[in-house]
Design a protein around this motif. Structure first.
Motif, PDB file in Angstrom:
ATOM      1  N   ALA A 151       0.843  -1.207   0.000  1.00 19.20           N
ATOM      2  CA  ALA A 151       0.000   0.000   0.000  1.00 19.20           C
ATOM      3  C   ALA A 151       0.874   1.252   0.000  1.00 19.20           C
ATOM      4  O   ALA A 151       0.563   2.241  -0.670  1.00 19.20           O
ATOM      5  CB  ALA A 151      -0.941  -0.018   1.206  1.00 19.20           C
ATOM      6  N   TYR A 170      -3.091  -2.831  -5.130  1.00 21.65           N
ATOM      7  CA  TYR A 170      -3.091  -1.422  -4.710  1.00 21.65           C
ATOM      8  C   TYR A 170      -2.560  -0.475  -5.786  1.00 21.65           C
ATOM      9  O   TYR A 170      -2.936   0.689  -5.815  1.00 21.65           O
ATOM     10  CB  TYR A 170      -2.286  -1.250  -3.413  1.00 21.65           C
ATOM     11  CG  TYR A 170      -2.941  -1.916  -2.221  1.00 21.65           C
ATOM     12  CD1 TYR A 170      -4.038  -1.309  -1.591  1.00 21.65           C
ATOM     13  CD2 TYR A 170      -2.517  -3.139  -1.740  1.00 21.65           C
ATOM     14  CE1 TYR A 170      -4.667  -1.912  -0.510  1.00 21.65           C
ATOM     15  CE2 TYR A 170      -3.135  -3.755  -0.660  1.00 21.65           C
ATOM     16  CZ  TYR A 170      -4.212  -3.137  -0.052  1.00 21.65           C
ATOM     17  OH  TYR A 170      -4.835  -3.738   1.016  1.00 21.65           O
ATOM     18  N   SER A 187      -4.282   4.655  -1.095  1.00 28.05           N
ATOM     19  CA  SER A 187      -5.099   3.993  -0.083  1.00 28.05           C
ATOM     20  C   SER A 187      -4.680   4.475   1.302  1.00 28.05           C
ATOM     21  O   SER A 187      -3.516   4.398   1.673  1.00 28.05           O
ATOM     22  CB  SER A 187      -4.923   2.469  -0.161  1.00 28.05           C
ATOM     23  OG  SER A 187      -5.658   1.861   0.895  1.00 28.05           O
ATOM     24  N   SER A 236      -8.524  -0.519  -6.463  1.00 25.27           N
ATOM     25  CA  SER A 236      -7.850  -0.647  -5.168  1.00 25.27           C
ATOM     26  C   SER A 236      -8.906  -0.560  -4.063  1.00 25.27           C
ATOM     27  O   SER A 236     -10.106  -0.738  -4.319  1.00 25.27           O
ATOM     28  CB  SER A 236      -6.812   0.473  -5.037  1.00 25.27           C
ATOM     29  OG  SER A 236      -6.129   0.392  -3.804  1.00 25.27           O
TER      30      SER A 236
END
Lengths: 333, 333
Positions: free
Chosen positions: A241, A279, B170, B182
């Motif tokens: 992430a 992600y 994120s 995502s």
């Protein structure tokens, strides 16, 4: 501008455990080394005396007259614009004027200060896995999680020398409190101690060697222990992430990962590459590569030398305008 | 290098709803304007015909001979290196060669393409709230969440012109799926439609005007409705985490926020500044300011003009090396 191939840079890598010094040449080789333990629990003057001892040892060598600049990579936070450092693990140094203290010991040489994550990045960009890459994130995943950025072919260290602090971006805004004061930081999930803590809390027990660290968890994960695998998977998800956020925010082509936790190898890199697909989804971010770092324990001094050389316009590494590293420079007094 | 103060840049701002064009002068003033609705549901050639109609209208004006460059800000994703665009809301354009299509209609003028977030950032840095700032994040919080970065005094748009996509980092790695693929993205939590959705799901009902949008939620929040306040607070928390991540990763001194949701004013900015204290905690990140954007609907054309001027070395805005914007440039064919 010095381009003489005989030019050297004196480099210091200052951490909570050791102070490493070296005279580094234009090929990125440490030619002379010196080293002292960091008296991290002592007062600031005592810590500075250890730094001075390393410098003195380097200055007594026959190659010192070839030194054109001094580079310092220090545990953070640093303030390159003020020339000060406040390493979390060295409480005697808070706003300590390290650049001035070093400058007055090196008679007239320019002194450049960067954070240790920026130094590692400079090293990997110059000689390691990020070599030739225009846009890169380099990370150290170890007791903490640090990093640095190369953007447009140049080190981006930011006005205070701290850019690239990927360990303290929140990837879980409702997550557990981090030592930094925020919550859900990448470091809070992915550092070695957190990998070990999470495995132990979930019932993992060390093997016969008694290793309760992330290295012990990595060994168990390689043997197929599901709790150990799950702890590494969670760390990998947080790193993914964070890397995806970086790729989405600034566009990078590669993320280079070093540090003790990266030595876990596929146990980390496998799930990391997998989660990155979840992600890093936008077209311009989805191609980001993940590579292990190439330089080992020398990355600190080699990177500090690279940052100073870029600042001083040595070895073709930078323009000397200060834009190259953003690191702080002081002429010796 | 053109520094004649009479030089103009032809600018296009291409979104899912409208195509705006202007001839912009060196003081950032749109001197001549043209505009067409975007035929967003039509095929690619029809959309291009609308762009051509805007260009034709500008080209028929007496000031066209003063035009030295053409700048395009487009809804993303864009690929500035390839000169193509694939706006999410214009399905007829996928990898559409917009730079080449525009270049062949403007006979020899250089054409620069950037994403709309980068264009807005160029405008705010040149003439708005980020003016004079070396390191800034500019954001549009509206139907989506977009943005752009100024680093070291220059636009950082990245190799493909997409840097600054803060809406799709994120901040909640286990969060709800985002349209991008995502999960837990800033946009998924903080965009106008998500503010409205969250409030409606929690029981908020529109007032007598029937406004079910984020503007309606903002009006209710100003009147003290706790559900409406909570929805804005959640959006503010996500924006704070995203801004803090940016400050921690690249060092910025200011975050400028525009777009329809920013018009909510204190209902957004109050909790945003409060949450920022929780997430931007490291010394070098904690000072980041949050300011409302100053340029309104002209930001798109003004910013596209700024990006093109920087690329072409006009108005003292850039070196013309391409490093200034990272945007893609094509000489007209």
């Amino acid at each position: 501008m010095h381009t003489d191939s005989g030019d050297l840079v004196a480099a210091l890598d200052i951490g909570g455990t050791k102070i490493a010094g070296a005279l580094v040449d234009g090929a990125g080789r440490p030619r002379v080394r010196a080293r002292r333990p960091t008296p991290a629990r002592e007062d600031g003057a005592t810590v500075m005396a250890a730094v001075a001892a390393v410098l003195d040892e380097l200055a007594r060598t026959g190659e010192w007259p070839l030194v054109r600049a001094v580079g310092i990579g220090s545990a953070g936070p640093v303030d390159a614009s003020a020339g000060t450092v406040s390493p979390v693990n060295v409480p005697g140094w808070r706003g300590f004027p390290l650049v001035a203290e070093v400058a007055r010991r090196v008679g007239g040489l320019p002194v450049t200060l960067v954070g240790d994550g920026v130094a590692m990045t400079a090293a990997e960009h110059w000689q390691g896995a990020a070599r030739g890459r225009a846009d890169a994130l380099c990370m150290v995943v170890s007791t903490g999680v640090g990093g640095g950025l190369v953007l447009g072919g140049r080190l981006r260290s930011g006005p205070t020398g701290n850019a690239g602090h990927i360990g303290h971006i929140s990837v879980d805004l409702d997550g557990e409190p981090c030592a930094c004061g925020s919550r859900g930081c990448v470091e809070r999930i992915a550092s070695g101690p957190n990998i070990a803590r999470r495995a132990l809390e979930a019932g993992w027990r060390p093997g016969s060697d008694g290793d309760r660290s992330a290295a012990g968890v990595a060994a168990a994960a390689r043997a197929g222990d599901p709790v150990a695998l799950a702890s590494f998977d969670r760390a990998a998800r947080a790193l993914a992430a964070g890397i995806a956020a970086t790729a989405t925010l600034v566009e990078i082509e590669v993320a280079v990962i070093g540090g003790g936790v990266a030595e876990a190898g596929d146990v980390l890199f496998g799930p990391l590459r997998e989660h990155l697909r979840d992600y890093a989804v936008l077209s311009f971010a989805s191609g980001v590569e993940v590579l292990p770092a190439r330089l080992g324990s020398d990355a600190g001094v080699v990177g500090a030398a690279a940052a100073a050389a870029a600042e001083a316009g040595l070895w073709g590494l930078g323009s000397g305008t200060g834009e190259g590293t953003g690191g702080g420079t002081a002429s010796g007094m």
